[in-house]
Design a protein around this motif. Sequence first.
Motif, PDB file in Angstrom:
ATOM      1  N   THR A  21      -2.637   7.713   9.203  1.00 28.22           N
ATOM      2  CA  THR A  21      -2.818   7.848  10.643  1.00 28.22           C
ATOM      3  C   THR A  21      -3.370   9.234  10.970  1.00 28.22           C
ATOM      4  O   THR A  21      -3.215  10.187  10.199  1.00 28.22           O
ATOM      5  N   VAL A  22      -3.988   9.332  12.125  1.00 29.74           N
ATOM      6  CA  VAL A  22      -4.494  10.627  12.585  1.00 29.74           C
ATOM      7  C   VAL A  22      -3.344  11.613  12.751  1.00 29.74           C
ATOM      8  O   VAL A  22      -3.472  12.800  12.457  1.00 29.74           O
ATOM      9  N   LYS A  23      -2.198  11.109  13.206  1.00 27.98           N
ATOM     10  CA  LYS A  23      -1.023  11.970  13.370  1.00 27.98           C
ATOM     11  C   LYS A  23      -0.603  12.578  12.036  1.00 27.98           C
ATOM     12  O   LYS A  23      -0.291  13.772  11.948  1.00 27.98           O
ATOM     13  N   LEU A  43     -17.104   9.556   9.630  1.00 31.52           N
ATOM     14  CA  LEU A  43     -17.016   9.021   8.272  1.00 31.52           C
ATOM     15  C   LEU A  43     -17.145   7.501   8.252  1.00 31.52           C
ATOM     16  O   LEU A  43     -17.753   6.930   7.346  1.00 31.52           O
ATOM     17  N   ALA A  44     -16.581   6.845   9.255  1.00 30.69           N
ATOM     18  CA  ALA A  44     -16.717   5.390   9.348  1.00 30.69           C
ATOM     19  C   ALA A  44     -18.175   5.003   9.566  1.00 30.69           C
ATOM     20  O   ALA A  44     -18.668   4.017   8.996  1.00 30.69           O
ATOM     21  N   ARG A  51     -12.401   2.576   9.882  1.00 32.34           N
ATOM     22  CA  ARG A  51     -11.628   3.103  11.012  1.00 32.34           C
ATOM     23  C   ARG A  51     -10.721   2.003  11.550  1.00 32.34           C
ATOM     24  O   ARG A  51     -11.153   0.880  11.793  1.00 32.34           O
ATOM     25  N   VAL A  52      -9.440   2.317  11.722  1.00 36.42           N
ATOM     26  CA  VAL A  52      -8.473   1.385  12.293  1.00 36.42           C
ATOM     27  C   VAL A  52      -7.775   2.070  13.456  1.00 36.42           C
ATOM     28  O   VAL A  52      -7.895   3.282  13.647  1.00 36.42           O
ATOM     29  N   GLY A  55      -5.984   5.567  13.078  1.00 36.75           N
ATOM     30  CA  GLY A  55      -6.199   6.231  11.800  1.00 36.75           C
ATOM     31  C   GLY A  55      -7.356   5.653  11.017  1.00 36.75           C
ATOM     32  O   GLY A  55      -8.364   5.229  11.576  1.00 36.75           O
ATOM     33  N   ALA A  56      -7.189   5.606   9.684  1.00 41.58           N
ATOM     34  CA  ALA A  56      -8.258   5.137   8.799  1.00 41.58           C
ATOM     35  C   ALA A  56      -7.652   4.540   7.549  1.00 41.58           C
ATOM     36  O   ALA A  56      -6.517   4.850   7.187  1.00 41.58           O
ATOM     37  N   ARG A  57      -8.426   3.672   6.902  1.00 42.50           N
ATOM     38  CA  ARG A  57      -8.000   3.141   5.616  1.00 42.50           C
ATOM     39  C   ARG A  57      -9.184   3.142   4.658  1.00 42.50           C
ATOM     40  O   ARG A  57     -10.354   3.211   5.082  1.00 42.50           O
ATOM     41  N   ALA A  58      -8.863   3.048   3.377  1.00 41.46           N
ATOM     42  CA  ALA A  58      -9.899   3.066   2.345  1.00 41.46           C
ATOM     43  C   ALA A  58     -10.732   1.798   2.419  1.00 41.46           C
ATOM     44  O   ALA A  58     -10.260   0.737   2.845  1.00 41.46           O
TER      45      ALA A  58
END
Length: 365
Positions: A21-23, A43-44, A51-52, A55-58
């Motif tokens: 998560t961004v947090k 980056l997405a 991007r979710v 946050g983000a996932r691989a």
Amino acid sequence: MLAEERREAILRAVERQGSITVKELAAEMGVSAVTLRQDVRELAGRGRLTRVHGGARALAPAEPPATTAATASTAGPAPAGERHAVGLVVPPGGYYYAEVIRGVQNAARPLGVRVVLAVSGESLAENQEQVRQLLAGGVDSLLLMLHSGLRPLDEAEEWLSGLDTPAVLVERRVGLRAGQLEQVASDHAYGAALAVRHLAGLGHDKVALVARVESPNTPLLSAGYADAVAAIGLTPWPEYLIDTSGDATAADARFEEVVRAVEAGEVKAALVHNDIDAIALVGILRARGLRVPEDLALVTYDDEVAELSDVPLTAVAPPKQAVGAWALDLALRRRADPSAPLAEILLRPQLRVRASCGADRQAGA
């Protein structure tokens, strides 16, 4: 930190954990959430991550490897398509290590890394044999959470320092003899100091430490506790060391000295290691007509089951999954670049405030 350096750090974090998560990124990197959201968006757009919400996932691998889950069996030849096989040696029993193992698994899965689990023995010979079998089965790096009672220690450190395979000590810290190893651990001294400072901030001028004699973390907790007491200027107080070995002593008898101090009003705040002992202490106090947090403001150390207590326990939470993820990251980096500088990483625990410390009562006063 420059923008591209920051974005590479984000990608490394996503690779380690699979998703973040961004947090969590903001806390880890010390960068504002607004800036990190922009970085994730950039980056997405480049196709480097997904991007979710929040946050983000691989990125999902185009061709999933044949096996990505951890296995508890003796290592065999790595299936086709796997980049690496990592041997993970953990102590027997105890709930602490499950989250560390999960952190390794979660970091390994999106990278196509196979994790092979082995249980460490109490003797040096047993651990040497476990490692020999893992290496014979094809693992190319090692994550070692060796038994805390491993003896003789000097011979164990000499053996560890002579390993030719990339190896990372996990939640273990050893001396100079093992200087050729990477090390990743929770900063337990910092965690203890965090608890003491929190209780002092609630107005307590005397904080007790209750900890298990046999725990390998007790010396670190004791050091952090003593440093915080001295730095803040609290009244020094004897530490209560609880012996949980064997079954001859009833649980309530182990805590008798602590309970008497609470009854006498000598101790009104305490850090207790671990959750199971803290929950037991709450029950013993209740049976004696004493209440948490009214008679004893309590912080536990571990946060595995702290919130399940009848009085939800404020807890110091070591970053166990992150320890596992960082350990895997170091092992893979060492495999890719054997000449890179050796790293020793300490990850700081967090304080999770609940009812047992009395903070909510003060806020509502």
